[in-house]
Design an enzyme around this catalytic site. Structure first.
Site, PDB file in Angstrom:
ATOM      1  N   SER C  35      13.871  45.289  31.385  1.00 60.42           N
ATOM      2  CA  SER C  35      12.762  44.643  30.680  1.00 60.42           C
ATOM      3  C   SER C  35      13.102  44.361  29.228  1.00 60.42           C
ATOM      4  CB  SER C  35      11.522  45.534  30.735  1.00 60.42           C
ATOM      5  OG  SER C  35      11.158  45.752  32.084  1.00 60.42           O
ATOM      6  N   GLU C  56      11.001  59.119  25.385  1.00 62.85           N
ATOM      7  CA  GLU C  56      11.109  58.330  24.156  1.00 62.85           C
ATOM      8  C   GLU C  56      11.396  59.174  22.924  1.00 62.85           C
ATOM      9  OE1 GLU C  56       8.647  58.116  26.358  1.00 62.85           O
ATOM     10  OE2 GLU C  56       9.083  56.181  27.286  1.00 62.85           O
ATOM     11  N   PHE C  81       5.423  52.439  23.551  1.00 64.86           N
ATOM     12  CA  PHE C  81       6.039  53.762  23.722  1.00 64.86           C
ATOM     13  C   PHE C  81       6.956  54.096  22.538  1.00 64.86           C
ATOM     14  CE2 PHE C  81       5.763  52.158  28.286  1.00 64.86           C
ATOM     15  CZ  PHE C  81       4.451  52.589  28.418  1.00 64.86           C
ATOM     16  N   HIS C 107       7.870  43.803  24.572  1.00 63.77           N
ATOM     17  CA  HIS C 107       6.523  43.855  25.123  1.00 63.77           C
ATOM     18  C   HIS C 107       5.477  44.216  24.066  1.00 63.77           C
ATOM     19  CE1 HIS C 107       9.004  43.579  28.585  1.00 63.77           C
ATOM     20  NE2 HIS C 107       8.000  43.604  29.442  1.00 63.77           N
ATOM     21  N   ASP C 115      -0.301  44.165  33.038  1.00 65.36           N
ATOM     22  CA  ASP C 115      -0.229  45.628  32.998  1.00 65.36           C
ATOM     23  C   ASP C 115      -1.407  46.251  32.258  1.00 65.36           C
ATOM     24  OD1 ASP C 115       1.949  46.006  34.543  1.00 65.36           O
ATOM     25  OD2 ASP C 115       3.398  46.213  32.901  1.00 65.36           O
TER      26      ASP C 115
END
Lengths: 299, 279, 321
Positions: C35, C56, C81, C107, C115
């Site tokens: 992604s 993360e 994140f 994103h 999502d």
């Protein structure tokens, strides 16, 4: 009556100049009084086997240190031993040779005192610590002409050894009586070899020299868990000055110095060799003195 | 004079003396500052002394040598102990120690790598040092450097989830050049670790994350040094669980949770220094 | 015209180029390499790619350790994140020690789409902007993302690069080097300043065209470096036009709108309208539907511009009679 020989261990990385150093010591002490043990003979695997197992000769596991300690023990008791021989040309083992318990036994290699049980058997433990730049310089001037190595290749090879050196060779610094550092000193765009001698402050043999030599003040440094006194020699001295320096601290150095230096000037390396020979002779004399006293006591 | 043989008690005598000097520095620093963390600093002193004065290959003259061994104080509140060790090792003048926690001082309450020579990572917020250690160990592998990375964690700190993220990564990447030392003094701010949030079985946890685990007495150099020097043999990261005493060396601080984050008064400090063999 | 392309693709391509140029560049990801497009780097330089797994906090810590050892790590995951799950890690282990870590966060914003709110970062710019010493970049298209990534590698210190999921039209030239800290003036005009970042730059350009048809000249600023903010350019256009509309795919709290408001209120108080997500969460939907729902289309910008031009007293330089 059997006399214990004086046992000297010289530890350090390969390419540090140990072999030359040991030969010089032998020459100065008198070849008939010196036996040499090269620890490389105690490799437990030959070059091909090491490749298969995937370890370097620096790893303890690549060496038969049990046999080595046995030999140290026997030599110290005045017995002769049959020492294995490793041939660097072929990367394999040659025929073993007898080693006699002469007054001085010089043991040189990667791990002469890596275990305390071995370390305890020596009269003097020297760690030979040559500056990386110097090692690279020597290796290039030796290998480049023969095999056409580039500087990068040499540096890469030296770097690859670093992990094992740090973990298996350098810990011996904790058991060292004397660290000898050779390092490059640049003088008028040419370079010569400077020498640093480091000793634990707690028992320094060279301490009488410190006041004389250390014009810049005493330098101390922590090495392997102990504080050490650092003595640096950077300049060549005229022969007379060197002799006077040693006489000034009560050392009768003429004979050794003449043999070590030879010429009109004494290099830091030659001065260091001279001091070491004097020290080894002193250890031997003390050993013999103890022996005499013991004999009288028995008699 | 010449036949100075080694013996069991003698080998570490200088380290023991140095550790006691470091403890005296810690007490003096906290007395001056009027705040700070004596308990967890004193429990870590022997481990730090072994690392900086015996095991690690470092050169205060050349603190940026790319191949130096690295140390990360993940339990950043033990900063006084680290500062005292760095000063004694020659990274900066001992006179700096008096300035601990003062405005403008390089010696912040928790270590700041941008201000103090020899400090490899800024820490303070718990649970982060091991991740940084993993990054450093990966970097060493990538560069083909022989350097080793040592990270000191508090035991309470092991309650942070990130510690186990890092432990998992170190096991995954088989970082045999990484050593995590847990200062297992069994106390955290709110009380005993086993009552606040139980850590046991702690060794089993590390083992389960694919680490090689050694348990030692964290105040005995005969156990600390061999454990730290064993790193070269391991084929995976090494976790050393060092059983220690919070406030070690000062009778009225030992095992007392109240001494986690309180500085001694002048009288208490003088009493502590007396016990530590200082003035 | 070239096909639309996501900014994350520009980022992924730039990483490969950086990998070839500089062996100190390493890339880390947290199980989202496909992604975030770091997968391209991972394929070409597997030994310099580290997957942290779904972790993360550790991702950022590892990057800090690599940076402390002289590498230039690019750590990537979704913006939400990267910032929220590792905020204290970025504060303590990256920003405070000033380590050379680059966070490539894909994103960003509501155009994540289906999502929903859990994956739509609407406060990441606010969070990153609040960190002392952090540089915050929001490229407008794939070309700019490519150049911004190259520039970030050259920049000494932590950098946050916000990237987007959907393919967006290319509006900047492919080989224009990115200068960190400079606003790009895409259109000049005297009546109103439209300041935008990221995907909203294209929207602002469309709005400016529509405004022109209606007789207004709008200046369009591409604020691709949100921090350090190019105050000089911003103030020049704010005082010249006397009215500002900001457009961002982010909450109006703490992002571009806030940054512009902070500067204007102190240095050049002119009427200002902030378009963005109005203190609410995102939701599922197609990206275009969501932009429409949250009032981030060219029509919304035109409407706001006309409103603010009226508020300041009409067009500049001529009477409104």
């Amino acid at each position: 009556m059997r006399r214990e020989p004086v046992l000297v261990g010289i530890a350090g990385d390969s390419g540090a100049g140990k072999t030359t150093f040991v030969r010089k010591l032998q020459e100065l002490l008198g070849p008939e009084r010196v036996s040499i043990i090269e620890l490389d003979g105690y490799h437990s695997l030959n070059r091909q086997e090491r490749k298969l197992v995937g370890i370097t000769p620096l790893h303890h596991r690549a060496n038969n240190l049990g046999l080595f300690i046995e030999h140290l023990y026997r030599l110290r008791s005045g017995e002769r031993v049959l020492r294995p021989v490793y041939d660097h040309e072929t990367g394999d083992f040659g025929d073993p040779v007898w080693v006699e318990p002469r007054p001085f036994i010089l043991v040189e290699g990667l791990h002469p005192f890596c275990f305390k049980v071995a370390a305890d058997m020596y009269d003097l433990r020297i760690y030979y610590d040559t500056h990386q730049e110097l090692k690279i310089h020597w290796k290039i001037s030796r290998d480049a002409s023969v095999r056409g190595y580039t500087v990068e290749q040499v540096v890469k090879e030296i770097r690859q050894r670093q992990w094992d050196i740090r973990n298996f060779v350098e810990p011996q610094l904790a058991y060292t009586d004397l660290v000898v550092c050779l390092y490059p000193v640049t003088v008028n765009s040419s370079f010569q070899i400077g020498v640093k001698v480091k000793e634990p402050v707690a028992h320094s043999w060279f301490k009488f020299l410190h006041q004389k030599v250390a014009a810049k003040g005493l330098v101390r440094e922590w090495v392997g868990g102990r504080e050490m006194q650092v003595l640096s020699f950077e300049e060549e001295l005229p022969y007379e000055v060197a002799e006077e320096l040693l006489r000034g601290v009560g050392l009768r150095a003429e004979a050794v110095l003449a043999r070590a230096g030879g010429g009109a000037r004494v290099t830091p390396y030659q001065l260091m060799l001279t001091l070491l020979v004097l020290r080894l002779e002193e250890i031997l004399a003390e050993r013999q003195e103890v022996g005499r006293r013991e004999r009288y006591a028995v008699g | 004079m010449l036949l100075a043989k080694l013996n069991a008690s003698g080998e570490y005598r200088e380290l023991e003396r140095k550790a006691s000097l470091i403890r005296q520095h810690v007490i003096r620093m906290l007395m001056h500052a009027g705040s700070g963390h004596p308990g967890g600093s004193l429990s870590a002193v022997d481990i730090l002394t072994a690392l900086y004065f015996r095991v690690m290959r470092i050169d205060p003259e050349n603190p940026q040598d790319p191949d130096r061994d690295r140390f990360v104080l993940s339990k950043g509140h033990a900063a006084p102990a680290l500062y005292a060790v760095l000063a004694e090792r020659g990274f900066f003048p001992v006179s700096w120690l008096e300035s601990l926690r003062r405005l403008g001082s390089p010696l912040q309450g928790h270590p700041d790598m941008r201000k103090v020579p020899g400090v490899e990572m800024s820490t303070g917020s718990l649970g982060q040092g091991l991740s940084v250690g993993v990054g450093m160990a990966l970097a060493a592998k990538l560069r083909g450097s022989g350097c080793r990375v040592f990270v000191l964690l508090g035991d309470g700190e092991c309650q942070e989830g990130q510690v186990w993220e890092a432990a998992m990564a170190a096991g995954h990447y088989r970082l045999n050049n990484l050593v995590a030392i847990v200062d297992r003094n069994r106390l955290q701010i709110d009380g005993e670790t086993e009552k606040v949030m139980a850590l046991e079985p702690l060794a089993a946890k590390w083992r389960a994350f694919n680490w090689s685990v050694i348990e030692i007495d964290g105040h005995n150099f005969e156990e600390i040094v061999p454990a730290l020097e064993r790193v070269g043999y391991a084929q995976k990261p090494t976790a050393i669980i060092a059983h220690t005493v919070k406030g070690k060396g000062v009778s009225f601080m030992e095992n007392q949770v109240d001494w986690h984050g309180v500085a001694p008064t002048k009288e208490q400090g003088l009493q502590a220094l007396k016990e530590l063999g200082g003035r | 015209m070239t096909k639309p392309m996501a900014t994350r693709e520009g980022y992924g391509q730039a990483l490969v180029e950086l990998g070839r140029r500089n062996e100190r560049v390493v890339v880390l990801d947290a199980d989202l390499s496909k992604s975030t497009q770091t997968v391209r780097f991972a394929k070409e330089f597997p030994e310099r790619f580290f997957n942290a797994g779904v972790a993360e906090a550790n991702l950022i810590g590892m990057a800090a350790g690599l940076a402390a050892s002289g590498f230039i790590p690019f750590a990537s995951t979704f913006a939400i994140f990267a910032t929220q799950r590792a905020y204290n890690q970025i504060f303590q282990s990256v920003a405070y020690p000033g380590l050379n870590v680059k966070i490539g966060a894909s994103h960003g914003g509501i155009t994540v789409g289906e999502d929903g709110a859990s994956h739509q970062a609407i406060d990441d710019l606010a969070l990153m902007r609040a960190l002392p010493g952090m540089t915050v970049l929001v490229p407008a298209d794939a070309h700019e993302a490519y150049q911004a990534t190259l520039a970030a590698a050259e920049w000494e210190g932590p950098v946050y690069i916000r990237l987007g999921r959907p393919a967006v039209p290319l509006i900047t030239p492919p080989d224009q080097p990115f200068t960190i800290g400079r606003i790009q003036v895409l259109r000049e005009g005297d009546d109103v300043t439209l300041a935008a970042c990221g995907h909203m730059v294209k929207v602002a350009l469309e709005a400016a065209e529509e405004l022109e048809r209606r007789g207004y000249k709008a200046a369009v600023l591409n604020v691709s470096t949100l921090k350090p903010l190019d105050q000089e350019t911003l103030l020049h256009w704010a005082s010249r036009t006397g009215a500002v509309v900001t457009v961002e795919e982010h909450s109006i709290i703490g992002g571009l709108g806030s940054a512009v408001a902070e500067v204007l209120s102190e240095e050049c108080p002119v009427p200002l309208i902030r378009l963005g997500v109005r203190d609410t969460f995102g939701q599922s939907g197609k990206p275009q539907e969501l932009l429409h729902h949250y009032g981030l289309t060219a029509d919304n910008v035109v409407e706001a511009a006309e409103k603010i031009i009226k508020r300041k007293g009409g067009k500049n330089g001529q009477s409104d009679t």
